[in-house]
Design an enzyme around this catalytic site. Structure first.
Site, PDB file in Angstrom:
ATOM      1  N   LYS A  19       6.360  -4.234  -4.460  1.00 52.47           N
ATOM      2  CA  LYS A  19       7.782  -3.915  -4.336  1.00 52.47           C
ATOM      3  C   LYS A  19       8.321  -4.150  -2.929  1.00 52.47           C
ATOM      4  O   LYS A  19       9.323  -4.800  -2.748  1.00 52.47           O
ATOM      5  CB  LYS A  19       8.035  -2.466  -4.754  1.00 52.47           C
ATOM      6  CG  LYS A  19       9.488  -2.038  -4.679  1.00 52.47           C
ATOM      7  CD  LYS A  19      10.340  -2.748  -5.705  1.00 52.47           C
ATOM      8  CE  LYS A  19      11.802  -2.365  -5.648  1.00 52.47           C
ATOM      9  NZ  LYS A  19      12.626  -3.324  -6.394  1.00 52.47           N
ATOM     10  N   LYS A  63      14.113 -14.580 -11.053  1.00 50.93           N
ATOM     11  CA  LYS A  63      13.820 -13.492 -11.999  1.00 50.93           C
ATOM     12  C   LYS A  63      12.893 -13.993 -13.096  1.00 50.93           C
ATOM     13  O   LYS A  63      11.927 -13.332 -13.455  1.00 50.93           O
ATOM     14  CB  LYS A  63      15.089 -12.990 -12.672  1.00 50.93           C
ATOM     15  CG  LYS A  63      15.957 -11.956 -12.097  1.00 50.93           C
ATOM     16  CD  LYS A  63      15.453 -10.680 -11.564  1.00 50.93           C
ATOM     17  CE  LYS A  63      14.699 -10.814 -10.277  1.00 50.93           C
ATOM     18  NZ  LYS A  63      15.333 -10.304  -9.096  1.00 50.93           N
ATOM     19  N   CYS A  98       0.825  -1.202   0.000  1.00 53.47           N
ATOM     20  CA  CYS A  98       0.000   0.000   0.000  1.00 53.47           C
ATOM     21  C   CYS A  98       0.868   1.264   0.000  1.00 53.47           C
ATOM     22  O   CYS A  98       2.002   1.235   0.434  1.00 53.47           O
ATOM     23  CB  CYS A  98      -0.866   0.042   1.245  1.00 53.47           C
ATOM     24  SG  CYS A  98      -1.808  -1.447   1.506  1.00 53.47           S
ATOM     25  N   HIS A 102      20.967 -36.810  -7.882  1.00 53.56           N
ATOM     26  CA  HIS A 102      20.254 -37.288  -6.684  1.00 53.56           C
ATOM     27  C   HIS A 102      18.738 -37.109  -6.827  1.00 53.56           C
ATOM     28  O   HIS A 102      18.022 -37.169  -5.835  1.00 53.56           O
ATOM     29  CB  HIS A 102      20.774 -36.567  -5.444  1.00 53.56           C
ATOM     30  CG  HIS A 102      22.223 -36.828  -5.183  1.00 53.56           C
ATOM     31  ND1 HIS A 102      22.710 -38.071  -4.864  1.00 53.56           N
ATOM     32  CD2 HIS A 102      23.310 -36.017  -5.257  1.00 53.56           C
ATOM     33  CE1 HIS A 102      24.031 -38.022  -4.718  1.00 53.56           C
ATOM     34  NE2 HIS A 102      24.413 -36.776  -4.963  1.00 53.56           N
ATOM     35  N   TRP A 133      -3.305  -2.566  -1.381  1.00 55.66           N
ATOM     36  CA  TRP A 133      -3.004  -3.934  -1.793  1.00 55.66           C
ATOM     37  C   TRP A 133      -3.756  -4.795  -0.793  1.00 55.66           C
ATOM     38  O   TRP A 133      -3.405  -4.838   0.386  1.00 55.66           O
ATOM     39  CB  TRP A 133      -1.501  -4.156  -1.725  1.00 55.66           C
ATOM     40  CG  TRP A 133      -1.009  -5.387  -2.406  1.00 55.66           C
ATOM     41  CD1 TRP A 133      -0.979  -5.609  -3.752  1.00 55.66           C
ATOM     42  CD2 TRP A 133      -0.444  -6.541  -1.792  1.00 55.66           C
ATOM     43  NE1 TRP A 133      -0.429  -6.846  -4.001  1.00 55.66           N
ATOM     44  CE2 TRP A 133      -0.099  -7.439  -2.823  1.00 55.66           C
ATOM     45  CE3 TRP A 133      -0.199  -6.916  -0.481  1.00 55.66           C
ATOM     46  CZ2 TRP A 133       0.478  -8.677  -2.580  1.00 55.66           C
ATOM     47  CZ3 TRP A 133       0.379  -8.153  -0.232  1.00 55.66           C
ATOM     48  CH2 TRP A 133       0.712  -9.020  -1.276  1.00 55.66           C
ATOM     49  N   ARG A 173       4.702   0.057  -6.365  1.00 49.68           N
ATOM     50  CA  ARG A 173       4.676  -0.787  -5.174  1.00 49.68           C
ATOM     51  C   ARG A 173       3.634  -1.902  -5.295  1.00 49.68           C
ATOM     52  O   ARG A 173       3.615  -2.806  -4.479  1.00 49.68           O
ATOM     53  CB  ARG A 173       4.348   0.073  -3.955  1.00 49.68           C
ATOM     54  CG  ARG A 173       5.502   0.957  -3.601  1.00 49.68           C
ATOM     55  CD  ARG A 173       5.203   1.783  -2.389  1.00 49.68           C
ATOM     56  NE  ARG A 173       6.445   2.033  -1.699  1.00 49.68           N
ATOM     57  CZ  ARG A 173       6.837   1.417  -0.609  1.00 49.68           C
ATOM     58  NH1 ARG A 173       6.083   0.519  -0.051  1.00 49.68           N
ATOM     59  NH2 ARG A 173       7.982   1.701  -0.054  1.00 49.68           N
ATOM     60  N   GLU A 179      18.886 -17.029  -8.159  1.00 54.85           N
ATOM     61  CA  GLU A 179      18.395 -15.688  -8.459  1.00 54.85           C
ATOM     62  C   GLU A 179      17.877 -15.615  -9.903  1.00 54.85           C
ATOM     63  O   GLU A 179      16.831 -15.015 -10.165  1.00 54.85           O
ATOM     64  CB  GLU A 179      19.513 -14.662  -8.202  1.00 54.85           C
ATOM     65  CG  GLU A 179      19.210 -13.233  -8.613  1.00 54.85           C
ATOM     66  CD  GLU A 179      17.960 -12.630  -7.978  1.00 54.85           C
ATOM     67  OE1 GLU A 179      17.406 -13.204  -7.032  1.00 54.85           O
ATOM     68  OE2 GLU A 179      17.515 -11.571  -8.462  1.00 54.85           O
ATOM     69  N   GLU A 216       9.305 -14.632 -11.746  1.00 55.68           N
ATOM     70  CA  GLU A 216       8.599 -13.418 -11.346  1.00 55.68           C
ATOM     71  C   GLU A 216       7.983 -12.674 -12.522  1.00 55.68           C
ATOM     72  O   GLU A 216       6.874 -12.174 -12.418  1.00 55.68           O
ATOM     73  CB  GLU A 216       9.568 -12.444 -10.660  1.00 55.68           C
ATOM     74  CG  GLU A 216       9.921 -12.794  -9.256  1.00 55.68           C
ATOM     75  CD  GLU A 216      10.825 -11.755  -8.647  1.00 55.68           C
ATOM     76  OE1 GLU A 216      10.434 -11.164  -7.639  1.00 55.68           O
ATOM     77  OE2 GLU A 216      11.933 -11.517  -9.184  1.00 55.68           O
ATOM     78  N   ASN A 228      -1.530   1.906   6.104  1.00 52.45           N
ATOM     79  CA  ASN A 228      -0.712   0.782   5.618  1.00 52.45           C
ATOM     80  C   ASN A 228      -0.432  -0.107   6.814  1.00 52.45           C
ATOM     81  O   ASN A 228      -0.161   0.400   7.902  1.00 52.45           O
ATOM     82  CB  ASN A 228       0.635   1.275   5.079  1.00 52.45           C
ATOM     83  CG  ASN A 228       0.506   2.006   3.770  1.00 52.45           C
ATOM     84  OD1 ASN A 228      -0.567   2.054   3.190  1.00 52.45           O
ATOM     85  ND2 ASN A 228       1.600   2.594   3.315  1.00 52.45           N
ATOM     86  N   GLY A 229      -0.437  -1.409   6.611  1.00 49.85           N
ATOM     87  CA  GLY A 229      -0.157  -2.330   7.718  1.00 49.85           C
ATOM     88  C   GLY A 229      -1.373  -3.195   7.996  1.00 49.85           C
ATOM     89  O   GLY A 229      -2.317  -3.244   7.194  1.00 49.85           O
TER      90      GLY A 229
HETATM   91  C1  F6R Z   1      12.524  -9.970  -6.262  1.00 40.88           C
HETATM   92  C2  F6R Z   1      12.577  -9.045  -5.137  1.00 40.88           C
HETATM   93  C3  F6R Z   1      12.124  -9.569  -3.814  1.00 40.88           C
HETATM   94  C4  F6R Z   1      12.757  -8.787  -2.663  1.00 40.88           C
HETATM   95  C5  F6R Z   1      12.196  -9.249  -1.321  1.00 40.88           C
HETATM   96  C6  F6R Z   1      12.867  -8.547  -0.162  1.00 40.88           C
HETATM   97  O1  F6R Z   1      12.971  -9.421  -7.462  1.00 40.88           O
HETATM   98  O2  F6R Z   1      12.934  -7.911  -5.288  1.00 40.88           O
HETATM   99  O3  F6R Z   1      12.387 -10.932  -3.702  1.00 40.88           O
HETATM  100  O4  F6R Z   1      14.139  -8.963  -2.687  1.00 40.88           O
HETATM  101  O5  F6R Z   1      10.820  -9.017  -1.270  1.00 40.88           O
HETATM  102  O6  F6R Z   1      12.821  -7.158  -0.306  1.00 40.88           O
HETATM  103  P1  F6R Z   1      13.932  -6.226   0.286  1.00 40.88           P
HETATM  104  O7  F6R Z   1      15.190  -6.543  -0.411  1.00 40.88           O
HETATM  105  O8  F6R Z   1      13.450  -4.835   0.055  1.00 40.88           O
HETATM  106  O9  F6R Z   1      14.032  -6.572   1.745  1.00 40.88           O
END
Ligand code: F6R
Length: 605
Positions: free
Chosen positions: A600, A486, A2, A505, A75, A27, A482, A489, A101-102
């Site tokens: 985000k 990516k 949010c 295995h 959100w 976000r 990673e 996602e 928010n929260g």
């Molecule tokens: C994926 C991504 C997320 C964040 C995770 C933690 O591309 O960005 O996996 O890394 O939600 O967020 P931060 O790094 O802000 O603690």
């Protein structure tokens, strides 16, 4: 997650708030709303809409004048996305408006109590209890009404409150969800993210948990929820407003990937000490004697930051010879971890606001542990909660999926590992070697970025796959993790990451022509072992895309990346796979900057 924006001053507030909401769009959200006060009567006027900010904008009437207002992108947590569940929430008399928010953990109990007293709820949200509590308070001031409401609320919040009878102010409060004040000339702003403030002012005050503030057009004051003045002084945000724009790219992700060479240059700048073949990290608050006393390092982060932590742990073990490992903070905090006084804990987070990481840090501190932060956002909750740490200086990252922040975080870990290594047993010669490697990174990143047309073609070729396997060994395994994250996602292709050593295995059973494998094959002491894994895949007719330092015979395609020092190779080997995920998603017509179901920064449980 949010987003909140609020303004009090002389300007016409609705366009300003809508523009602020647009800045927070990255976000992730599913609905939005805005309240402004009537300049003459002080009465509150509200518009809300399920969907994007442009859906809200379309509903805002032409005559919607006001000079004070609060707005929100939501959100959904409690109650589905809908017009009525969107924030702000008003009381039945239209006197009080709240954006939040929260999560209010005891919302169900409070709701039942209020309903028993005859209150009729308009929405299914937890936030609406806050509105009713404030509206029903008999206190004389808005500050006191809000304080009374917060006393009975359990959970997390960043809130902004307007009241028709106190039209000269906005009252805000923070507990576990960011609230940042923007200090202007005869105008004040509030937001949950500097992105929404930066076009108007760079003077900001970040509230602490348990802190509140009253904003008037020409004045602000901060105090605790128990009423003690806190006298916060504004700080200047270094980020430029322009760094939140797309800068001629089609997506933020593309812009941010393309900024990686300069971002790495920034994290290195001013930190290298050639005289002692080491680096200086100003904010660590860990002197040489304390650093020598560290027996173990535990890194905690979530998602991409956890992956950066895995590479970081490898670098620390290799360069500083301190046993190190990384764990998802979201798991750590729920398993009653044994906290060891000789262990140094490192919390890693791009946003510095991820609730799972923050909660892990708070739990560790409560148990007396020393915690460092590796964080991108200056002044964020985790940065402030930690005993010290280092900023990764990636600049703002707007795209939901992280690219340049990941790369810079890994480089920051390399600096930390070198620093610790040179305090312990890393030789001057090895220190020099790593410094030379670090200095080569920006130019080598540019070389990789220049390979984009070639990678785009490969991505188009693999975009039809239903599922993909990513493999790497030791240094290459977190790179595989990673890269696989990516791809899932942003393309929604199912992807698995495995250590190459584990293939036989179990997962080898999956290999067939329809399941391509992306293999990380650095030219290091494990090269032959990795080649053997490629043979095993090829023998089962699996298609292979290798990321390597030279062409791999067994692979159908190889992306050849420049070689750095063995320890630093993981920093570079992930970058072509960011481009690969990007172009795969593009070929599949995905919404790159706003992947479905993701936000985000995850500031709730
Ligand atoms: C994926 C991504 C997320 C964040 C995770 C933690 O591309 O960005 O996996 O890394 O939600 O967020 P931060 O790094 O802000 O603690």
């Amino acid at each position: 997650m949010c987003g909140i924006v609020g303004y009090i001053g002389k300007r016409d507030v609705a366009p300003l708030l809508l523009e602020g909401l647009q800045r927070l769009e990255y976000r992730g959200y599913d609905s939005a709303g805005v309240v402004v006060n009537s300049p003459k009567s002080g009465a509150l006027k509200m518009v809300k809409a399920k969907g994007r900010v442009r859906d809200l904008e379309a509903r805002v009437p032409k005559r919607f004048a006001g000079t004070t207002g609060i707005a929100h992108t939501r959100w959904a947590t409690h109650g589905a996305p809908s017009d009525v569940n969107s924030h702000p929430h008003l009381d039945p008399e239209n006197k009080v408006a709240v954006v939040h928010n929260g999560i209010v953990d005891n919302a169900a109990d409070l709701r039942a109590k209020l309903e028993a007293e005859g209150v009729v709820f308009a929405s299914e949200t937890d936030t609406e209890v806050i509105t009713h509590l404030i509206a029903r308070s008999l206190a004389d001031s808005l500050e006191e009404k809000v304080r009374e409401a917060l006393k009975v609320i359990e959970g997390t919040y960043g809130i902004a409150v307007m009241h028709a009878d106190f039209a000269d102010r906005i009252v805000v409060a923070r507990n576990g969800s960011p609230v940042i004040l923007g200090i202007g000339e005869k105008e004040m702003l509030v937001a949950s993210d500097v992105a929404a403030l930066i076009a108007h002012t760079r003077q900001v005050v970040t509230l602490n948990d348990g802190e509140m503030a009253t904003l008037k057009a020409d004045d602000f004051r901060t105090y605790t929820t128990s009423g003690t003045q806190t006298n916060a002084t504004p700080e200047t945000v270094e980020w430029e407003a322009a760094s939140f724009d797309m800068g001629g790219h089609d997506t933020y992700m593309h812009k941010e990937m393309s900024e990686q060479a300069e971002a790495v240059d920034r994290v290195l700048r001013g930190r290298i000490d050639d005289r002692f073949s080491t680096v200086h990290l100003g904010g660590l608050n860990l002197d040489a004697r304390e650093a020598r006393g560290v027996r173990r390092i535990k890194i905690l982060g979530c998602g991409t930051s956890y992956h950066a932590g895995l590479i970081g742990a490898g670098l620390i073990e290799e360069l500083a010879r301190i046993p190190a490992d990384a764990e998802p903070a979201s798991e750590f905090r729920y398993r009653n971890p044994v906290v060891d006084p000789d262990t140094l804990y490192i919390a890693v987070s791009q946003s510095g606001e991820t609730y799972d990481v923050l909660a892990a840090v708070q739990e560790l501190k409560r148990k007396g542990a020393r915690v460092l932060g590796v964080v991108n956002v200056v002044g964020s909750a985790i940065a402030r909660e930690a005993d010290g740490g280092t900023y990764v200086h990636a600049g703002p990252e707007v795209c939901v999926v992280s690219t340049k922040c990941f790369t810079n975080t890994v480089v920051a870990f390399a600096l930390l590992a070198l620093h610790l290594g040179r305090i312990r047993d890393l030789s001057v010669a090895d220190g020099k070697r790593i410094i030379e490697g670090l200095r080569k990174l920006p130019a080598q990143i540019e070389e990789i970025l220049a390979m984009e047309p070639e990678i785009e073609k490969l991505a188009q070729e693999y975009a039809g796959a239903q599922s993909m396997m990513f493999i790497g060994r030791v240094r290459g395994y977190p790179v595989a993790l990673e890269a696989s994250l990516k791809l899932k996602e942003i393309s929604y292709i199912h992807a698995e990451a495995y250590p190459a050593s584990e293939l036989k295995h179990g997962p080898l059973a999956l290999i067939e022509p329809a399941l391509p494998t992306v293999a990380i094959v650095p030219n290091d002491d494990l090269l032959e072992k990795n080649r053997a894994a490629l043979e095993e895949i090829k023998a089962r007719s699996g298609r292979i895309l290798a990321v390597a330092h030279q062409n791999q015979e067994k692979a159908d395609h190889t992306i050849v990346v420049p070689k750095n020092e063995d320890e630093l190779d993981p920093i570079l080997m992930g970058i072509p796979l960011q481009l690969f995920a990007y172009h795969t998603a593009l070929a599949m017509g995905r919404d790159i900057d706003k992947p479905r179901n993701l936000a985000k920064s995850v500031t709730v449980e």
